[in-house]
Structure formats: structure tokens, C-alpha cells
Design a protein around this motif. Sequence first.
Motif, short mmCIF file in Angstrom:
data_model
loop_
_atom_site.label_atom_id
_atom_site.label_comp_id
_atom_site.label_asym_id
_atom_site.label_seq_id
_atom_site.Cartn_x
_atom_site.Cartn_y
_atom_site.Cartn_z
N LEU A 1 23.86 46.33 20.72
CA LEU A 1 24.44 47.37 19.87
C LEU A 1 25.94 47.13 19.68
N MET A 2 26.59 46.72 20.76
CA MET A 2 28.03 46.49 20.69
C MET A 2 28.35 45.31 19.77
N VAL A 3 27.55 44.24 19.88
CA VAL A 3 27.79 43.05 19.06
C VAL A 3 27.51 43.34 17.58
N GLN A 4 26.41 44.05 17.32
CA GLN A 4 26.05 44.35 15.93
C GLN A 4 27.14 45.18 15.25
N HIS A 5 27.77 46.06 16.00
CA HIS A 5 28.74 46.97 15.41
C HIS A 5 30.16 46.66 15.90
N TRP A 6 30.47 45.38 16.11
CA TRP A 6 31.77 45.03 16.67
C TRP A 6 32.95 45.56 15.86
N CYS B 1 33.35 48.36 14.74
CA CYS B 1 33.60 49.72 15.22
C CYS B 1 34.29 49.71 16.58
N PHE B 2 34.04 48.66 17.37
CA PHE B 2 34.62 48.58 18.72
C PHE B 2 35.95 47.83 18.74
N GLU B 3 36.18 47.03 17.70
CA GLU B 3 37.36 46.16 17.70
C GLU B 3 38.68 46.90 17.88
N PRO B 4 38.86 48.11 17.30
CA PRO B 4 40.14 48.81 17.53
C PRO B 4 40.41 49.15 18.98
N TYR B 5 39.36 49.17 19.83
CA TYR B 5 39.54 49.59 21.23
C TYR B 5 39.60 48.42 22.20
N PHE B 6 39.09 47.26 21.82
CA PHE B 6 39.02 46.12 22.72
C PHE B 6 39.58 44.88 22.03
N ASP B 7 40.35 44.12 22.76
CA ASP B 7 41.06 42.98 22.19
C ASP B 7 40.18 41.75 22.03
N ASP B 8 39.33 41.48 23.03
CA ASP B 8 38.66 40.18 23.08
C ASP B 8 37.16 40.36 23.21
N ARG B 9 36.45 40.20 22.11
CA ARG B 9 35.00 40.29 22.14
C ARG B 9 34.40 39.18 22.99
N GLU C 1 35.54 37.69 25.65
CA GLU C 1 35.65 37.95 27.08
C GLU C 1 34.55 38.90 27.55
N ILE C 2 34.25 39.91 26.75
CA ILE C 2 33.19 40.85 27.11
C ILE C 2 31.84 40.14 27.12
N GLU C 3 31.58 39.32 26.11
CA GLU C 3 30.29 38.62 26.05
C GLU C 3 30.13 37.64 27.20
N LEU C 4 31.19 36.92 27.55
CA LEU C 4 31.09 35.97 28.65
C LEU C 4 30.81 36.70 29.97
N ALA C 5 31.48 37.82 30.20
CA ALA C 5 31.24 38.57 31.42
C ALA C 5 29.81 39.08 31.48
N LEU C 6 29.27 39.55 30.36
CA LEU C 6 27.89 40.03 30.33
C LEU C 6 26.91 38.88 30.51
N VAL D 1 38.28 45.60 31.42
CA VAL D 1 38.36 45.45 29.96
C VAL D 1 37.85 46.71 29.26
N LEU D 2 36.78 47.30 29.80
CA LEU D 2 36.19 48.48 29.18
C LEU D 2 36.94 49.77 29.51
N GLY D 3 38.02 49.64 30.26
CA GLY D 3 38.81 50.83 30.56
C GLY D 3 38.29 51.63 31.71
N GLY D 4 37.46 51.00 32.57
CA GLY D 4 36.88 51.73 33.70
C GLY D 4 37.79 51.82 34.89
N VAL D 5 38.83 50.99 34.94
CA VAL D 5 39.77 51.04 36.06
C VAL D 5 41.17 50.95 35.50
#
Length: 425
Positions: free
Chosen positions: A158-163, A165-173, A175-180, A214-218
Motif C-alpha cells: 500500500l505504501m509503495v503504490q501510493h508513494w 502520498c507518503f513522500e511529503p513525510y519521508f525522505d528516502d523510499r 531506505e524504507i524498502e531495504l529495511a523491510l 525513519v517512520l518517526g517511531g523514536v
Amino acid sequence: MSSGGLELPPGDSSHEGGPADDPGGVPGGAPAGLPTGAVSLAGGPAADGSAGAGVQLDWGAEAWSEVRTRAQRAGRAYIWLNLIEQRLRAVVGAVLKPIYEPVHGVDDWVVAAAGPAGQEWVQRAVAVREVSRRKGYLLDSADDNVLSFLTLPQLRELMVQHWPCFEPYFDDRREIELALDELEVTRNVVSRNRALSRPVLEQAERASARLLEVLGGVSGSPSAERLPIDAVEDLVGDRYADVISVHPDRVRLQRQLPAEDLFGGARRLDAIGIGLNLLVQNFSGRRLVRLTEAGCRVRLLFLNPASSAVKRRERELGLRKGELSRSVEMNILHVRRVRAGLRDPSRFEIHVFDETPRFTAYLVEGQSSGIAVVQSYLRRARGMESPVLVLRGGGRGVPKDADHGLFTTYREEFESMWEDSRPVS
């Protein structure tokens, strides 16, 4: 199947296991007490003391140790995966729900967001939700929505399909995909209850900590905190006061917590011990100067090298006369040179005490958290060989009863010893 074992179909007696008149036997060679043709599943010894023919069901100490290790690693990995999934679910809901829910409604917005590409897995999630409703598996009404039944790969999709929409909040797509991607290996192993190796677990923990950041959890970076609070400590830390790790010796401590990570970025450093080798021999004088010039207040409390306590300690360790006292003197001379190079020497204090040394402690406090490394002195073991406690003190993530933890105890003991000590000129 009978109470004696598995029933085999009757056959020619000439092909059974032995003659009918064997001692203690029955026709066909079956053990006494079993019907003709039955095979025992018990793994016990035979009458002659040899191993039985059944399956051995007992686990030895080695097998139990392996099982516990598997369970501990899987449990730790599951906590991280659970945190990531909950955080990603919250992020996806916060970004996509305001876009799709006004048009498609409370129950169908996830289906609409998945689109034709995700129709199969989102319909599967809807079906699982309905089954959970009927069977009473939904124990919390907050989980009664389709989003709660999406797995980590589906949330990622869902995040990848709608990137956009998420791009304003996260800098590096990327990095998120590699971590997942790194977490997917661990998720697959844990979900199927297979063995999880230590390197894979450590990789998953690093990826999880990075992803939560990256997701703002810490808040803040792990390096700024010197020893990041992990998921297990958050959940069970209050069971052990403020003790966050135990090491059999200082060598193993420094593999996990190098001196640079322990002392770097400190705003306050108090240390007490015989020679303070962990600081003096592992943290250079130039780094100490820069640390102090950056605003850190340092107070070092050594055992007086001329005291009788040093001589007793030399006898305990089997050292030559004067060997330990010379080592302490060299360390004191080293930190005196460091102090002499400072613009404001008053921020770097050196004292000595004459009492029997009971422990060595390094109490390090940063801007938002504190950490302490504590060792008790053993009669026949040097500091490098003694067990080490690592304590969390002050700041975010500290257990509620931390005021009564060991960090406070050793802080009070240090202050008491400091008041009775003498300054080194």
C-alpha cells in the motif's frame, strides 16, 4: 489401534518374528502383554538391557538448550516485527484514510486503496476478519477493521503504490524498502517456527531500529543515546529495575558498548575505582579534552596509590609489590596532563580516596538519558575479568521505579565517597 500399540494385519506365522515357544513370548514373537501382531511404541530398554525398538521421545539437556535458544530468539524477533507492523499500520492509516474514507466509507476504504493489483490479498483479509468476528477472536473493538488484518508485506505494498502520498513525510523510499526487505527474512522464519540464527536476529534488530526512526517511531538517533533502548527492554525492563544488560567480563562489554559509545557526547561523567582503566586506557586524552571543552563536567575518583588498600589489593591479585600503585600513579598523571591542557580546568576534577575499594563505576549522563557501567571487585580477579552490570539512568524509557534502581544507589555512593576524598593538585 489398541492400548498396546499399532495393530498389524495378520500374516503367515512363518514370517513372524520368532517361534511361538520363546520364553515370555507369544506366537509371532510379540512381547508379553501385547496382542499378537502388535508393535510397541515405547522407547524403553528391552529385557536384555539393549535399546528398545520404539521411538526415543525424551529430550536431553542439549536438546532443551537448543529449544530455549530458538524460543528466545524468535520471541525477541517477534516483538520487533510486532512493533514495526503496528507502526506501519498507523502510518498507512494516517496518510491514506483521509483520502479514501470520505469517498468509499469506513469499511471499504482499504479495499479501494488496494485497487485491482491488491484485490486478491485485500479480499483475503476481509474474509479473515469475518471469520474472526464469527468465532469471537476480536477481543478489542479497535481491531475490527480491515487494516488490522493486513500483514507487513501488504502494508508495504500500500505504501509503495501510493508513494506520492507518503513522500511529503519521508525522505528516502529506498531506505524504507531495504529495511523491510531485511525484515522479510526474519518474518518468514518466525512465522514458520524455524531456527533463527544470531546474525539474522541482529540484522533484524538493526533494521527495525532504523525503520522505526525513519517512520518517526523514536526521537533522536541511537548514537546520541549511546545505547538505544530496545523493544525487549521497553516491555520487561521493570522486572529488573534499571539493569539493562549483564556481561561476564569487560571484554564482552566493550564488544557491545565501546568506550567511544559510552563516553562520547556525555554532559556529565563521574567515575570511581582503583585505576579507572576503562576510561584512561580506552579513551584518548585528546578525546577527553574535546569532551570537556564541549561542556562535559568530569569528576574522577582514584584509589590513593600510597594507601594501604593498594598494598592489600596487590596481595589479593598476586602482583609484585608496587606494581598496582605504579599503574594507578601513571593513570593519575595522564588525567592531570589532560586537565592541564584545558581552558577551564575547574570542569575536570581529580580526587583520591583511602578506603577499601568495593566497586568501580562509570556514571555517564547525556542531554536526555544516562547510563552506568558498574563492576564489583573480586578477590582473585582483575577488573578486566570481573562481571559487569550496565544500568539505565534518567531520561526517556526508564522504568517507573527507576528512582529506586541501582543507578541511583551507585550515584549516592559516589557522592558520599567524593565528599570524603581529597583533591589531586
